[in-house]
Write a protein that holds these residues in place. Structure first.
Motif, PDB file in Angstrom:
ATOM      1  N   ALA A  57      53.280 -18.402 -26.326  1.00 20.83           N
ATOM      2  CA  ALA A  57      53.656 -19.798 -26.115  1.00 20.83           C
ATOM      3  C   ALA A  57      54.534 -19.945 -24.873  1.00 20.83           C
ATOM      4  N   THR A  58      55.433 -18.996 -24.671  1.00 20.29           N
ATOM      5  CA  THR A  58      56.296 -19.019 -23.490  1.00 20.29           C
ATOM      6  C   THR A  58      55.483 -18.841 -22.214  1.00 20.29           C
ATOM      7  N   ASP A  59      54.617 -17.844 -22.190  1.00 23.15           N
ATOM      8  CA  ASP A  59      53.820 -17.580 -20.992  1.00 23.15           C
ATOM      9  C   ASP A  59      52.877 -18.730 -20.668  1.00 23.15           C
ATOM     10  N   LEU A  60      52.257 -19.309 -21.699  1.00 17.95           N
ATOM     11  CA  LEU A  60      51.316 -20.408 -21.481  1.00 17.95           C
ATOM     12  C   LEU A  60      52.063 -21.682 -21.095  1.00 17.95           C
ATOM     13  N   GLY A  61      53.142 -21.981 -21.825  1.00 16.74           N
ATOM     14  CA  GLY A  61      53.875 -23.218 -21.602  1.00 16.74           C
ATOM     15  C   GLY A  61      54.687 -23.229 -20.322  1.00 16.74           C
ATOM     16  N   LYS A  62      55.164 -22.085 -19.909  1.00 13.30           N
ATOM     17  CA  LYS A  62      55.970 -22.007 -18.689  1.00 13.30           C
ATOM     18  C   LYS A  62      55.177 -21.385 -17.545  1.00 13.30           C
ATOM     19  N   GLY A  63      54.811 -20.115 -17.707  1.00 13.69           N
ATOM     20  CA  GLY A  63      54.158 -19.375 -16.624  1.00 13.69           C
ATOM     21  C   GLY A  63      52.864 -20.002 -16.136  1.00 13.69           C
ATOM     22  N   SER A  64      51.938 -20.264 -17.077  1.00 14.54           N
ATOM     23  CA  SER A  64      50.656 -20.862 -16.684  1.00 14.54           C
ATOM     24  C   SER A  64      50.846 -22.283 -16.194  1.00 14.54           C
ATOM     25  N   SER A  65      51.649 -23.051 -16.927  1.00 12.89           N
ATOM     26  CA  SER A  65      51.853 -24.463 -16.570  1.00 12.89           C
ATOM     27  C   SER A  65      52.487 -24.622 -15.197  1.00 12.89           C
ATOM     28  N   ASP A  66      53.355 -23.689 -14.808  1.00 12.23           N
ATOM     29  CA  ASP A  66      54.006 -23.773 -13.501  1.00 12.23           C
ATOM     30  C   ASP A  66      53.016 -23.710 -12.343  1.00 12.23           C
ATOM     31  N   LYS A  67      51.831 -23.162 -12.594  1.00 16.61           N
ATOM     32  CA  LYS A  67      50.834 -23.012 -11.533  1.00 16.61           C
ATOM     33  C   LYS A  67      49.817 -24.151 -11.509  1.00 16.61           C
ATOM     34  N   LEU A  68      49.909 -25.072 -12.460  1.00 16.87           N
ATOM     35  CA  LEU A  68      48.891 -26.106 -12.614  1.00 16.87           C
ATOM     36  C   LEU A  68      49.456 -27.494 -12.339  1.00 16.87           C
ATOM     37  N   SER A  69      48.564 -28.446 -12.131  1.00 16.44           N
ATOM     38  CA  SER A  69      49.006 -29.827 -11.916  1.00 16.44           C
ATOM     39  C   SER A  69      49.341 -30.518 -13.237  1.00 16.44           C
ATOM     40  N   LYS A  70      48.804 -30.022 -14.344  1.00 21.74           N
ATOM     41  CA  LYS A  70      49.144 -30.507 -15.693  1.00 21.74           C
ATOM     42  C   LYS A  70      49.820 -29.356 -16.432  1.00 21.74           C
ATOM     43  N   ARG A  71      50.454 -29.670 -17.550  1.00 20.49           N
ATOM     44  CA  ARG A  71      51.158 -28.637 -18.315  1.00 20.49           C
ATOM     45  C   ARG A  71      50.525 -28.482 -19.692  1.00 20.49           C
ATOM     46  N   PHE A  72      50.455 -27.237 -20.137  1.00 23.88           N
ATOM     47  CA  PHE A  72      49.991 -26.972 -21.496  1.00 23.88           C
ATOM     48  C   PHE A  72      51.028 -27.490 -22.485  1.00 23.88           C
ATOM     49  N   ARG A  73      50.565 -28.176 -23.513  1.00 21.53           N
ATOM     50  CA  ARG A  73      51.445 -28.620 -24.598  1.00 21.53           C
ATOM     51  C   ARG A  73      51.265 -27.613 -25.735  1.00 21.53           C
ATOM     52  N   CYS A  74      52.154 -26.638 -25.772  1.00 19.02           N
ATOM     53  CA  CYS A  74      52.021 -25.574 -26.761  1.00 19.02           C
ATOM     54  C   CYS A  74      53.346 -25.345 -27.470  1.00 19.02           C
ATOM     55  N   LEU A  75      53.230 -24.887 -28.711  1.00 21.62           N
ATOM     56  CA  LEU A  75      54.401 -24.700 -29.547  1.00 21.62           C
ATOM     57  C   LEU A  75      54.156 -23.529 -30.486  1.00 21.62           C
ATOM     58  N   SER A  76      55.115 -22.621 -30.567  1.00 23.81           N
ATOM     59  CA  SER A  76      55.047 -21.523 -31.527  1.00 23.81           C
ATOM     60  C   SER A  76      55.681 -21.990 -32.834  1.00 23.81           C
ATOM     61  N   LEU A  77      54.887 -22.050 -33.893  1.00 22.38           N
ATOM     62  CA  LEU A  77      55.377 -22.552 -35.176  1.00 22.38           C
ATOM     63  C   LEU A  77      56.270 -21.562 -35.920  1.00 22.38           C
ATOM     64  N   ASN A  78      56.393 -20.340 -35.435  1.00 27.07           N
ATOM     65  CA  ASN A  78      57.271 -19.397 -36.123  1.00 27.07           C
ATOM     66  C   ASN A  78      58.647 -19.303 -35.472  1.00 27.07           C
ATOM     67  N   ASP A  79      58.976 -20.232 -34.587  1.00 31.72           N
ATOM     68  CA  ASP A  79      60.258 -20.154 -33.884  1.00 31.72           C
ATOM     69  C   ASP A  79      61.362 -21.032 -34.462  1.00 31.72           C
TER      70      ASP A  79
END
Length: 189
Positions: A57-79
């Motif tokens: 969730a961290t890598d997708l929500g931050k790392g991947s999203s930082d490279k894109l024009s839109k951001r992934f809306r992701c959430l880890s339910l065990n946090d």
């Protein structure tokens, strides 16, 4: 000890070699569509898979999203420990994920589960709830496959039953999914 280490590495390579490339490509496309359609992605697992879910969730929500024009809306339910313990205490541990999905998930969203056994009761219950409510299910599971492999819209099976090897291979898949967007931002267009 050197022989044991060498054998472990050989077995780990076999687990990694069992990752189906075409199936990972389909998951990249599924994530791309979720991004385009502004869908929520819920990621979760138990034990080591919970740690992998948080990492993903961290890598997708931050790392991947930082490279894109839109951001992934992701959430880890065990946090959210307080929410999970409240749900486990007031209902049952089997409901710690499905009850969160009742609050957050909407038809068309995506759940992404990781499990070595594929039979964790709280994951199975969340997958059943998701299917009944129009939420897509992706599962990464070990060689036993379990009920999750049956319930998932897409399942990737790592051909091993060894918890460490399966969890390592699952994290490898998660990194591939993230780096597909980090290193190929056009994939998110």
């Amino acid at each position: 000890m050197q022989s044991w280490i060498s054998n472990y590495v050989t077995a780990q390579k076999a687990a990694l070699d069992s990752i189906p490339v075409a199936a990972v490509e389909k998951l990249i496309d599924r994530l791309r569509r979720a991004l385009e359609e502004d869908r929520q992605i819920f990621i979760f697992g138990n034990g080591g898979s919970a740690s992998n879910a948080s990492h993903f969730a961290t890598d997708l929500g931050k790392g991947s999203s930082d490279k894109l024009s839109k951001r992934f809306r992701c959430l880890s339910l065990n946090d959210n420990v307080s929410w999970m313990t409240a749900l486990g205490n007031d209902y049952s541990y089997e409901e710690v994920f499905s009850r969160q999905l009742m609050n957050y998930a909407r038809r068309g969203d995506l759940v992404f589960m990781m499990s070595v056994s594929g039979n964790s009761p709280n994951l199975v219950k969340a997958a059943e709830w998701s299917r009944q409510n129009g939420v897509s299910v992706v599962a990464l599971v070990g060689g036993k496959r379990g009920r999750l492999a049956e319930l998932a819209d897409e399942a990737i099976v790592i051909q091993s039953e060894h918890y460490g090897r399966v969890e390592d291979a699952q994290m490898g898949i998660c990194h591939m999914l993230c780096y597909a967007f980090m290193e190929n931002p056009e994939a998110g267009q």
